[in-house]
Design a protein around this motif. Structure first.
Motif, PDB file in Angstrom:
ATOM      1  N   ALA A 203     -14.119  35.479  56.808  1.00 36.64           N
ATOM      2  CA  ALA A 203     -15.102  36.611  57.106  1.00 36.64           C
ATOM      3  C   ALA A 203     -15.007  37.965  56.692  1.00 36.64           C
ATOM      4  O   ALA A 203     -15.541  39.014  56.950  1.00 36.64           O
ATOM      5  CB  ALA A 203     -15.295  36.738  58.698  1.00 36.64           C
ATOM      6  N   GLY A 204     -13.958  38.046  55.582  1.00 35.72           N
ATOM      7  CA  GLY A 204     -13.705  39.271  54.941  1.00 35.72           C
ATOM      8  C   GLY A 204     -12.723  40.078  55.592  1.00 35.72           C
ATOM      9  O   GLY A 204     -12.185  41.063  55.087  1.00 35.72           O
ATOM     10  N   GLU A 205     -12.010  39.466  56.853  1.00 39.74           N
ATOM     11  CA  GLU A 205     -10.883  40.338  57.547  1.00 39.74           C
ATOM     12  C   GLU A 205      -9.776  40.211  56.488  1.00 39.74           C
ATOM     13  O   GLU A 205      -9.542  39.156  55.894  1.00 39.74           O
ATOM     14  CB  GLU A 205     -10.708  39.910  58.830  1.00 39.74           C
ATOM     15  N   MET A 206      -8.797  41.134  56.735  1.00 48.02           N
ATOM     16  CA  MET A 206      -7.783  41.007  55.989  1.00 48.02           C
ATOM     17  C   MET A 206      -6.657  40.195  56.506  1.00 48.02           C
ATOM     18  O   MET A 206      -6.461  39.717  57.709  1.00 48.02           O
ATOM     19  CB  MET A 206      -6.927  42.520  56.072  1.00 48.02           C
ATOM     20  N   VAL A 207      -5.963  39.234  55.686  1.00 45.18           N
ATOM     21  CA  VAL A 207      -5.041  38.405  55.999  1.00 45.18           C
ATOM     22  C   VAL A 207      -3.628  38.997  55.986  1.00 45.18           C
ATOM     23  O   VAL A 207      -3.315  39.574  54.904  1.00 45.18           O
ATOM     24  CB  VAL A 207      -5.022  37.056  55.152  1.00 45.18           C
ATOM     25  N   VAL A 208      -2.621  38.868  56.874  1.00 46.84           N
ATOM     26  CA  VAL A 208      -1.461  39.533  56.875  1.00 46.84           C
ATOM     27  C   VAL A 208      -0.654  38.657  55.795  1.00 46.84           C
ATOM     28  O   VAL A 208      -0.445  37.471  56.005  1.00 46.84           O
ATOM     29  CB  VAL A 208      -0.734  39.373  58.379  1.00 46.84           C
ATOM     30  N   GLU A 209      -0.130  39.358  54.932  1.00 44.43           N
ATOM     31  CA  GLU A 209       0.846  38.753  54.101  1.00 44.43           C
ATOM     32  C   GLU A 209       2.312  38.189  54.596  1.00 44.43           C
ATOM     33  O   GLU A 209       2.364  38.628  55.666  1.00 44.43           O
ATOM     34  CB  GLU A 209       1.377  39.753  52.741  1.00 44.43           C
ATOM     35  N   PRO A 210       2.987  37.099  54.138  1.00 47.40           N
ATOM     36  CA  PRO A 210       3.966  36.813  54.788  1.00 47.40           C
ATOM     37  C   PRO A 210       4.990  37.792  54.900  1.00 47.40           C
ATOM     38  O   PRO A 210       4.974  38.814  54.005  1.00 47.40           O
ATOM     39  CB  PRO A 210       4.397  35.429  54.236  1.00 47.40           C
ATOM     40  N   GLY A 211       5.871  37.824  55.841  1.00 49.34           N
ATOM     41  CA  GLY A 211       6.957  39.037  56.132  1.00 49.34           C
ATOM     42  C   GLY A 211       7.912  39.131  54.919  1.00 49.34           C
ATOM     43  O   GLY A 211       8.224  37.980  54.291  1.00 49.34           O
ATOM     44  N   SER A 212       8.432  39.904  54.880  1.00 50.78           N
ATOM     45  CA  SER A 212       9.477  40.290  53.630  1.00 50.78           C
ATOM     46  C   SER A 212      10.639  39.596  54.015  1.00 50.78           C
ATOM     47  O   SER A 212      10.924  39.399  55.183  1.00 50.78           O
ATOM     48  CB  SER A 212       9.593  41.934  53.456  1.00 50.78           C
ATOM     49  N   LYS A 213      11.722  39.604  53.176  1.00 56.03           N
ATOM     50  CA  LYS A 213      12.734  38.906  53.105  1.00 56.03           C
ATOM     51  C   LYS A 213      13.964  40.179  53.848  1.00 56.03           C
ATOM     52  O   LYS A 213      15.107  39.825  53.864  1.00 56.03           O
ATOM     53  CB  LYS A 213      13.384  38.408  52.208  1.00 56.03           C
ATOM     54  N   GLY A 214      13.173  41.184  54.120  1.00 57.16           N
ATOM     55  CA  GLY A 214      14.092  42.330  54.709  1.00 57.16           C
ATOM     56  C   GLY A 214      15.007  42.916  53.409  1.00 57.16           C
ATOM     57  O   GLY A 214      14.486  42.884  52.638  1.00 57.16           O
ATOM     58  N   SER A 215      15.770  43.603  53.863  1.00 59.00           N
ATOM     59  CA  SER A 215      16.672  44.608  52.914  1.00 59.00           C
ATOM     60  C   SER A 215      18.221  44.334  53.229  1.00 59.00           C
ATOM     61  O   SER A 215      18.469  44.368  54.196  1.00 59.00           O
ATOM     62  CB  SER A 215      16.193  45.910  52.717  1.00 59.00           C
ATOM     63  N   VAL A 216      19.053  44.662  52.218  1.00 59.47           N
ATOM     64  CA  VAL A 216      20.204  44.667  52.191  1.00 59.47           C
ATOM     65  C   VAL A 216      20.725  45.975  53.199  1.00 59.47           C
ATOM     66  O   VAL A 216      21.616  45.823  53.996  1.00 59.47           O
ATOM     67  CB  VAL A 216      21.110  44.421  51.056  1.00 59.47           C
ATOM     68  N   ALA A 217      20.123  46.980  52.940  1.00 55.19           N
ATOM     69  CA  ALA A 217      20.297  48.132  53.588  1.00 55.19           C
ATOM     70  C   ALA A 217      19.942  48.283  54.983  1.00 55.19           C
ATOM     71  O   ALA A 217      20.682  48.767  55.749  1.00 55.19           O
ATOM     72  CB  ALA A 217      19.526  49.310  52.831  1.00 55.19           C
ATOM     73  N   ARG A 218      19.047  47.594  55.349  1.00 58.09           N
ATOM     74  CA  ARG A 218      18.665  47.145  56.609  1.00 58.09           C
ATOM     75  C   ARG A 218      19.862  46.599  57.634  1.00 58.09           C
ATOM     76  O   ARG A 218      20.154  46.909  58.587  1.00 58.09           O
ATOM     77  CB  ARG A 218      17.349  46.622  57.063  1.00 58.09           C
ATOM     78  N   GLY A 219      20.369  45.602  56.780  1.00 57.93           N
ATOM     79  CA  GLY A 219      21.476  44.778  57.227  1.00 57.93           C
ATOM     80  C   GLY A 219      22.843  45.590  57.650  1.00 57.93           C
ATOM     81  O   GLY A 219      23.466  45.587  58.405  1.00 57.93           O
ATOM     82  N   VAL A 220      23.129  46.449  56.503  1.00 57.93           N
ATOM     83  CA  VAL A 220      24.322  47.312  56.542  1.00 57.93           C
ATOM     84  C   VAL A 220      24.098  48.301  57.840  1.00 57.93           C
ATOM     85  O   VAL A 220      24.998  48.520  58.458  1.00 57.93           O
ATOM     86  CB  VAL A 220      24.518  47.913  55.233  1.00 57.93           C
ATOM     87  N   GLY A 221      22.769  48.895  57.797  1.00 54.85           N
ATOM     88  CA  GLY A 221      22.582  49.957  58.771  1.00 54.85           C
ATOM     89  C   GLY A 221      22.467  49.307  60.153  1.00 54.85           C
ATOM     90  O   GLY A 221      23.164  50.080  61.306  1.00 54.85           O
ATOM     91  N   GLN A 222      22.105  48.056  60.427  1.00 56.71           N
ATOM     92  CA  GLN A 222      22.430  47.343  61.760  1.00 56.71           C
ATOM     93  C   GLN A 222      23.717  47.515  62.036  1.00 56.71           C
ATOM     94  O   GLN A 222      24.216  47.553  63.295  1.00 56.71           O
ATOM     95  CB  GLN A 222      21.576  46.127  61.744  1.00 56.71           C
ATOM     96  N   VAL A 223      24.568  46.809  61.205  1.00 56.62           N
ATOM     97  CA  VAL A 223      25.913  46.858  61.503  1.00 56.62           C
ATOM     98  C   VAL A 223      26.681  48.063  61.731  1.00 56.62           C
ATOM     99  O   VAL A 223      27.359  48.362  62.885  1.00 56.62           O
ATOM    100  CB  VAL A 223      26.618  45.994  60.496  1.00 56.62           C
ATOM    101  N   LEU A 224      26.189  48.949  61.324  1.00 56.19           N
ATOM    102  CA  LEU A 224      26.807  50.546  61.450  1.00 56.19           C
ATOM    103  C   LEU A 224      26.514  51.143  62.644  1.00 56.19           C
ATOM    104  O   LEU A 224      27.106  51.730  63.522  1.00 56.19           O
ATOM    105  CB  LEU A 224      26.365  51.245  60.320  1.00 56.19           C
ATOM    106  N   LEU A 225      25.168  50.652  63.207  1.00 59.37           N
ATOM    107  CA  LEU A 225      24.829  50.993  64.453  1.00 59.37           C
ATOM    108  C   LEU A 225      25.443  50.297  65.524  1.00 59.37           C
ATOM    109  O   LEU A 225      25.642  50.736  66.546  1.00 59.37           O
ATOM    110  CB  LEU A 225      23.252  50.924  64.508  1.00 59.37           C
ATOM    111  N   PHE A 226      25.702  48.926  65.100  1.00 62.87           N
ATOM    112  CA  PHE A 226      26.454  48.040  66.137  1.00 62.87           C
ATOM    113  C   PHE A 226      27.749  48.539  66.529  1.00 62.87           C
ATOM    114  O   PHE A 226      28.285  48.434  67.515  1.00 62.87           O
ATOM    115  CB  PHE A 226      26.345  46.768  65.675  1.00 62.87           C
ATOM    116  N   HIS A 227      28.334  49.157  65.411  1.00 63.69           N
ATOM    117  CA  HIS A 227      29.626  49.865  65.355  1.00 63.69           C
ATOM    118  C   HIS A 227      29.818  50.799  66.606  1.00 63.69           C
ATOM    119  O   HIS A 227      31.110  51.022  66.980  1.00 63.69           O
ATOM    120  CB  HIS A 227      30.030  49.988  64.237  1.00 63.69           C
ATOM    121  N   LEU A 228      28.575  51.539  66.807  1.00 62.09           N
ATOM    122  CA  LEU A 228      28.795  52.352  67.874  1.00 62.09           C
ATOM    123  C   LEU A 228      29.124  51.634  69.178  1.00 62.09           C
ATOM    124  O   LEU A 228      29.447  52.560  70.182  1.00 62.09           O
ATOM    125  CB  LEU A 228      27.352  53.370  67.856  1.00 62.09           C
TER     126      LEU A 228
END
Length: 104
Positions: free
Chosen positions: A12-37
Motif C-alpha cells: 500500500a506504499g507504506e515503508m518496509v523496515v529494513e532488516p536490522g544491522s549486524k551491530g558494530s564492534v565499537a558498540r560491543g566494546v562500549g558495552q563491556v566498558l560500561l559493564f566493567h563499572l
C-alpha cells in the motif's frame, strides 16, 4: 518503479523496515566498558578480590551479553564484546603477574 523503490515500499506504499544491522564492534566494546563499572560495587562486597580476578568475574556479564547480542543477530557487536573481554583478561593477567613477580 525501480527495484530499489520496490524494496523500500510495501503493497500500500507504506515503508518496509529494513532488516536490522549486524551491530558494530565499537558498540560491543562500549558495552563491556560500561559493564566493567559493575566491578566497583562488586569490589567493595568482595574486599577487592573481584578486581584481582576480573577476568573470571567478568564472565558473569560477558556471557549473557554475547547470548543476547547473538540472538538479535548483532554479530559485529559480539566480536566487540569478545575483543574487549579478551583485552581485559590479558591486562589483568599481565598486571597480576607483574605484581606477584615484583613481590617475590
Amino acid at each position: 518503479m525501480s527495484e530499489e523503490e520496490l524494496n523500500k515500499s510495501g503493497d500500500a506504499g507504506e515503508m518496509v523496515v529494513e532488516p536490522g544491522s549486524k551491530g558494530s564492534v565499537a558498540r560491543g566494546v562500549g558495552q563491556v566498558l560500561l559493564f566493567h563499572l559493575l566491578q566497583i560495587p562488586l569490589a567493595f562486597m568482595t574486599t577487592y578480590l573481584s578486581l584481582a580476578v576480573i577476568c573470571v568475574s567478568q564472565l558473569a556479564y560477558v556471557i549473557p551479553a554475547i547470548v543476547v547480542a547473538r540472538r538479535k543477530g548483532h554479530e559485529n557487536t559480539v566480536k566487540g564484546i569478545i575483543i574487549a573481554a579478551s583485552v581485559t583478561a590479558l591486562l589483568n593477567v599481565a598486571c597480576t603477574g607483574y605484581l606477584l613477580y615484583s613481590f617475590g
